[in-house]
Enzyme design. Structure first.
Site, PDB file in Angstrom:
ATOM      1  N   ASP A   1      -1.751  13.573  12.589  1.00  0.00           N
ATOM      2  CA  ASP A   1      -1.784  14.074  11.203  1.00  0.00           C
ATOM      3  C   ASP A   1      -3.148  14.679  10.870  1.00  0.00           C
ATOM      4  O   ASP A   1      -3.234  15.761  10.279  1.00  0.00           O
ATOM      5  CB  ASP A   1      -1.503  12.944  10.209  1.00  0.00           C
ATOM      6  CG  ASP A   1      -0.025  12.603  10.116  1.00  0.00           C
ATOM      7  OD1 ASP A   1       0.817  13.486  10.382  1.00  0.00           O
ATOM      8  OD2 ASP A   1       0.295  11.453   9.762  1.00  0.00           O
TER       9      ASP A   1
ATOM     10  N   LYS B   1       4.052   3.930   9.525  1.00  0.00           N
ATOM     11  CA  LYS B   1       2.848   4.427  10.209  1.00  0.00           C
ATOM     12  C   LYS B   1       1.796   3.338  10.466  1.00  0.00           C
ATOM     13  O   LYS B   1       1.060   3.418  11.437  1.00  0.00           O
ATOM     14  CB  LYS B   1       2.200   5.565   9.409  1.00  0.00           C
ATOM     15  CG  LYS B   1       2.976   6.866   9.495  1.00  0.00           C
ATOM     16  CD  LYS B   1       2.234   7.995   8.800  1.00  0.00           C
ATOM     17  CE  LYS B   1       3.087   9.249   8.795  1.00  0.00           C
ATOM     18  NZ  LYS B   1       2.379  10.418   8.255  1.00  0.00           N
TER      19      LYS B   1
END
Ligand code: ATR
Length: 267
Positions: A101, A65
């Site tokens: 997210d 990420k």
């Protein structure tokens, strides 16, 4: 046919393929979603292949990420502030990075709590997920505190985002408790008391755990026993997946179809 997939290492056990493929099918989108389990040493080559047309978009999970950002042509401002990208869109070889997210976390909270403005939210943890949580809660106008086993990490995060911070012993009550640590994954014997005492826990109104394996974590179980409202990790997963689908297709995601796949795959 458009190609999407999850980039991670490992990535095989992800729920994303089942959820995204069901969504494509439900809306007759000519696309398929697979798994790209790529070792770190092959990341640069893999990204080159993506630019060359291997995939039209990616979900990104651990351990990529943060590092994936180095390979992208552009990174959205919110993802840059969080320091993590979990979604990539490939527009003819131009790769753009997003973070869905924190949007998923906020949506999961808002659907239960309503507006987060002025609500006192306590984040447990100081890793990547906590960064997304702190950023997102602050963006929604919550009053945020971040607390971690290693207090110094929480204090650094708190200072960066201009919120309160400290060690786990510093947690006091609030409206929302948001659990972002990997405690249940790292230590199968961990109990709720390793994070927070029942006395402090009962001072909260809503408790959310972003972990969905197990779905009912020790924290969720205890919060329910204490009569608190709870939000389990698959709600965040669902909402971040919905935003990914919409970024890739430009279409409204079939939420109920995706919810059903999750329900069938988690218990
Ligand atoms: P992620 O990117 O998923 O947030 P991470 O960056 O590895 O994961 O961070 C893991 C978080 O879980 C950290 O906040 C870690 O606390 P420390 O900073 O003290 O290591 C927390 N964590 C992991 N195991 C834990 C445990 N047994 N008890 C309390 N916190 C734990």
């Amino acid at each position: 046919m458009k190609q999407y997939g999850i980039l991670g290492y490992p990535a095989k056990h992800s729920l994303s393929p089942a959820v995204q493929n069901a969504a494509f099918k439900a809306l007759s989108v000519d696309a398929q979603y697979g798994v790209f389990e790529v070792p770190m040493a092959e990341l640069a080559d893999f990204i080159g292949e993506v630019k060359g047309g291997l995939a039209d978009g990616l979900s990104v999970t651990a351990p990529y990420k943060e590092v994936v950002m180095e390979y992208l042509s552009e990174v959205a401002g919110d993802a840059r502030a969080i320091g993590a990208v979990n979604t990539v869109v490939n527009n003819g070889g131009v790769l753009s990075g997003y973070n869905t997210d924190y949007i998923g976390m906020n949506k999961a909270l808002v659907e239960v709590v309503g507006s987060l403005k002025g609500r006192r939210a306590v984040v447990l943890g100081a890793g990547g997920a906590a960064r997304a949580a702190v950023y997102g809660l602050k963006a929604e106008g919550a009053e945020v505190g971040v607390y971690n086993r290693t207090a110094s990490k929480a204090l650094a995060l708190a200072e960066e985002f201009g919120v309160e911070g400290g060690g786990l012993d510093d947690v006091r009550g609030g409206d929302i408790l948001l659990q972002t640590t990997s405690i249940w994954m790292d230590d199968v014997d961990a109990g709720v008391e390793d994070l927070i005492s029942e006395e402090v826990l009962r001072e909260f109104e809503v408790v959310m755990d972003i972990v969905y394996k197990p779905l009912i974590t020790p924290l969720i179980e205890t919060a329910r026993r204490l009569g608190l409202r709870t939000i389990t990790g698959e709600r965040m997963f669902l909402h971040q997946a919905i935003v990914q689908f919409e970024l890739w297709t430009g279409q409204r995601a079939p939420m109920e179809v995706m919810e059903k796949v999750l329900a069938d795959n988690l218990s």
